[in-house]
Design a protein around this motif. Structure first.
Motif, PDB file in Angstrom:
ATOM      1  N   ASP A 297       9.829   2.707   7.861  1.00 45.53           N
ATOM      2  CA  ASP A 297      10.380   2.939   9.192  1.00 45.53           C
ATOM      3  C   ASP A 297       9.307   2.750  10.261  1.00 45.53           C
ATOM      4  N   PHE A 298       8.094   3.241   9.996  1.00 44.72           N
ATOM      5  CA  PHE A 298       7.001   3.069  10.956  1.00 44.72           C
ATOM      6  C   PHE A 298       6.697   1.595  11.157  1.00 44.72           C
ATOM      7  N   ALA A 299       6.559   0.858  10.068  1.00 43.47           N
ATOM      8  CA  ALA A 299       6.225  -0.567  10.157  1.00 43.47           C
ATOM      9  C   ALA A 299       7.321  -1.328  10.917  1.00 43.47           C
ATOM     10  N   ASP A 300       8.558  -1.056  10.579  1.00 38.27           N
ATOM     11  CA  ASP A 300       9.664  -1.756  11.238  1.00 38.27           C
ATOM     12  C   ASP A 300       9.709  -1.459  12.733  1.00 38.27           C
ATOM     13  N   SER A 301       9.446  -0.220  13.113  1.00 36.21           N
ATOM     14  CA  SER A 301       9.542   0.170  14.525  1.00 36.21           C
ATOM     15  C   SER A 301       8.405  -0.412  15.361  1.00 36.21           C
ATOM     16  N   HIS A 302       7.316  -0.828  14.705  1.00 41.19           N
ATOM     17  CA  HIS A 302       6.176  -1.394  15.431  1.00 41.19           C
ATOM     18  C   HIS A 302       5.986  -2.884  15.162  1.00 41.19           C
ATOM     19  N   GLY A 303       6.919  -3.476  14.469  1.00 46.96           N
ATOM     20  CA  GLY A 303       6.836  -4.909  14.201  1.00 46.96           C
ATOM     21  C   GLY A 303       5.689  -5.276  13.278  1.00 46.96           C
ATOM     22  N   LEU A 304       5.323  -4.361  12.379  1.00 47.88           N
ATOM     23  CA  LEU A 304       4.228  -4.605  11.444  1.00 47.88           C
ATOM     24  C   LEU A 304       4.769  -4.977  10.067  1.00 47.88           C
ATOM     25  N   GLU A 305       3.979  -5.732   9.342  1.00 49.96           N
ATOM     26  CA  GLU A 305       4.315  -6.034   7.963  1.00 49.96           C
ATOM     27  C   GLU A 305       3.896  -4.851   7.105  1.00 49.96           C
ATOM     28  N   LEU A 306       4.763  -4.402   6.216  1.00 55.50           N
ATOM     29  CA  LEU A 306       4.434  -3.301   5.318  1.00 55.50           C
ATOM     30  C   LEU A 306       3.959  -3.879   3.989  1.00 55.50           C
ATOM     31  N   VAL A 307       2.755  -3.494   3.585  1.00 61.40           N
ATOM     32  CA  VAL A 307       2.181  -3.965   2.324  1.00 61.40           C
ATOM     33  C   VAL A 307       2.034  -2.769   1.395  1.00 61.40           C
ATOM     34  N   LEU A 308       2.795  -2.781   0.323  1.00 58.46           N
ATOM     35  CA  LEU A 308       2.761  -1.711  -0.667  1.00 58.46           C
ATOM     36  C   LEU A 308       2.419  -2.307  -2.027  1.00 58.46           C
ATOM     37  N   PRO A 309       1.509  -1.697  -2.771  1.00 53.02           N
ATOM     38  CA  PRO A 309       1.245  -2.186  -4.121  1.00 53.02           C
ATOM     39  C   PRO A 309       2.404  -1.841  -5.048  1.00 53.02           C
ATOM     40  N   GLY A 310       2.551  -2.605  -6.115  1.00 53.02           N
ATOM     41  CA  GLY A 310       3.517  -2.233  -7.134  1.00 53.02           C
ATOM     42  C   GLY A 310       3.183  -0.865  -7.693  1.00 53.02           C
ATOM     43  N   PHE A 311       4.160  -0.199  -8.281  1.00 52.14           N
ATOM     44  CA  PHE A 311       3.951   1.170  -8.754  1.00 52.14           C
ATOM     45  C   PHE A 311       2.790   1.255  -9.743  1.00 52.14           C
ATOM     46  N   SER A 312       2.613   0.246 -10.580  1.00 49.12           N
ATOM     47  CA  SER A 312       1.539   0.285 -11.576  1.00 49.12           C
ATOM     48  C   SER A 312       0.159   0.198 -10.940  1.00 49.12           C
ATOM     49  N   LEU A 313       0.075  -0.298  -9.697  1.00 55.10           N
ATOM     50  CA  LEU A 313      -1.202  -0.414  -9.002  1.00 55.10           C
ATOM     51  C   LEU A 313      -1.481   0.770  -8.074  1.00 55.10           C
TER      52      LEU A 313
END
Length: 355
Positions: A297-313
């Motif tokens: 929600d934060f990333a979307d509201s600020h026009g940022l790309e959200l980068v999340l590692p896979g769960f195993s990482l």
């Protein structure tokens, strides 16, 4: 470039091979069962287990990958922060391997490695805002490259992951308890007035979850029926519908307090890095469903790309150490064999030897 990663900073013994940004193979041994009876990590036990397991895992990795130790160009090892005894096992193994094979040594900041872990899955956009949420640290960074991190906010006492662990222990949840808090919390809507958001009534970018932990402890003390009768995993399955619903409400409310605190602090950190193209969220708590949703929600509201590692990482692993080490080596950042391990509480120095 073939890079070996070694991770022994806490209670995970792991080795991995990365070649040109691609994961070749990895071996990991968890010590959860050894520490579960104590309800937390015992440093001496962790060190002894690393000493026992590391050579075995290394031989298995070499055998399964079809590589020889002489094929390794760079040995990347987590040098800190972490448990000093545990770190020393990995650092000593790395130095011995470099001495015997001629490979170059790169000491990796364990915290940076978490934030660089998604590089194994995609290219990272810089500059970026980084949020590290782990058992020992909750930090925000401005990240300009794989070797340029500016710390914006840091943990003052209990990190978010530590708060999860301690609340779970107070409820007598099976160890490690953070995932049980997460899973059970998804069964209820949070009561946003039940627990405070930690250390937000000030302009600081730093984190303190001790007050939230105390508030939950007081709630549990006032409602002792919430505590499970035993730490066995089956105890959660034997809960009555009424008790399960009550516990789920508590877990959801705690999750919300943590997630919204992180959102508030990230909002403030973003003002220090308004040119950020993305937000990178990493660490064990980055696997928490509510935290991921709040960061989206934060990333979307600020026009940022959200980068999340896979769960195993998200949890401690050697693949992230190898990936970070390869990125540093490509920037000519190495260490000599007198490199020191850095325990938790000390800043990991930028003492590279550039070549």
């Amino acid at each position: 470039m073939l890079t070996l990663g070694i991770e022994t900073s806490c209670d995970e013994t792991a080795v991995a091979l990365v070649e040109d940004g691609r994961l070749v193979g990895q071996q990991l041994a968890s010590q959860v069962d050894q520490h579960a009876v104590f309800g937390g990590v015992v440093p001496e036990i962790a060190s002894r287990e690393h000493l026992r397991l590391l050579p075995v895992l290394f031989r298995e990795l070499m055998g399964e990958s079809g590589r020889a130790p002489e094929d390794i160009d760079v040995v990347a090892v987590a040098r800190g922060p972490g448990l000093l005894g545990a770190l020393l096992v990995g650092v000593s193994f790395a130095k011995a391997l470099c001495l015997s094979t001629g490979a170059r040594l790169t000491g990796v900041n364990h915290l940076w490695a978490h934030l660089l872990a998604p590089s194994l899955e995609r290219e990272l956009p810089f500059p970026a805002l980084g949020l590290l949420v782990s058992g020992g640290h909750t930090h925000t960074y401005r990240i300009d490259s794989a070797t340029e991190f500016e710390l914006l906010g840091k943990t003052l006492d209990d990190a978010a992951g530590e708060a999860f662990d301690k609340v779970a222990k107070q409820l007598n949840f099976p160890y490690p308890g953070g995932r049980h808090l997460d899973n059970l919390g998804q069964e209820s809507q949070p009561d946003t007035a039940l627990f405070p958001r930690a250390f937000v009534d000030n302009p600081s970018l730093d984190f303190s979850f001790s007050g939230l932990k105390t508030a939950v402890a007081n709630h549990i003390a006032a409602h002792p029926h919430l505590v499970l009768e035993s730490m066995e995993a089956e105890s959660l399955e034997r809960l009555s519908a009424e008790k399960r619903a009550t516990l789920a409400k508590v877990c959801a409310s705690f999750n919300w307090s943590v997630a919204d605190t992180l959102r508030i602090k990230v909002e403030r950190a973003y003002r220090k890095a308004p040119d950020a193209r993305a937000i990178i969220v990493a660490g064990g708590v980055a696997a928490n469903i509510m935290v991921r949703a709040f960061m989206k929600d934060f990333a979307d509201s600020h026009g940022l790309e959200l980068v999340l590692p896979g769960f195993s990482l998200c949890t401690d692993n050697a693949a992230m150490v190898a990936a970070a080490g390869e990125l540093m080596a490509r920037n000519g950042k190495y260490h000599s064999l007198d490199m020191e391990a850095i325990p938790r509480g000390r800043t990991v120095p930028l003492d590279w030897i550039s070549v």
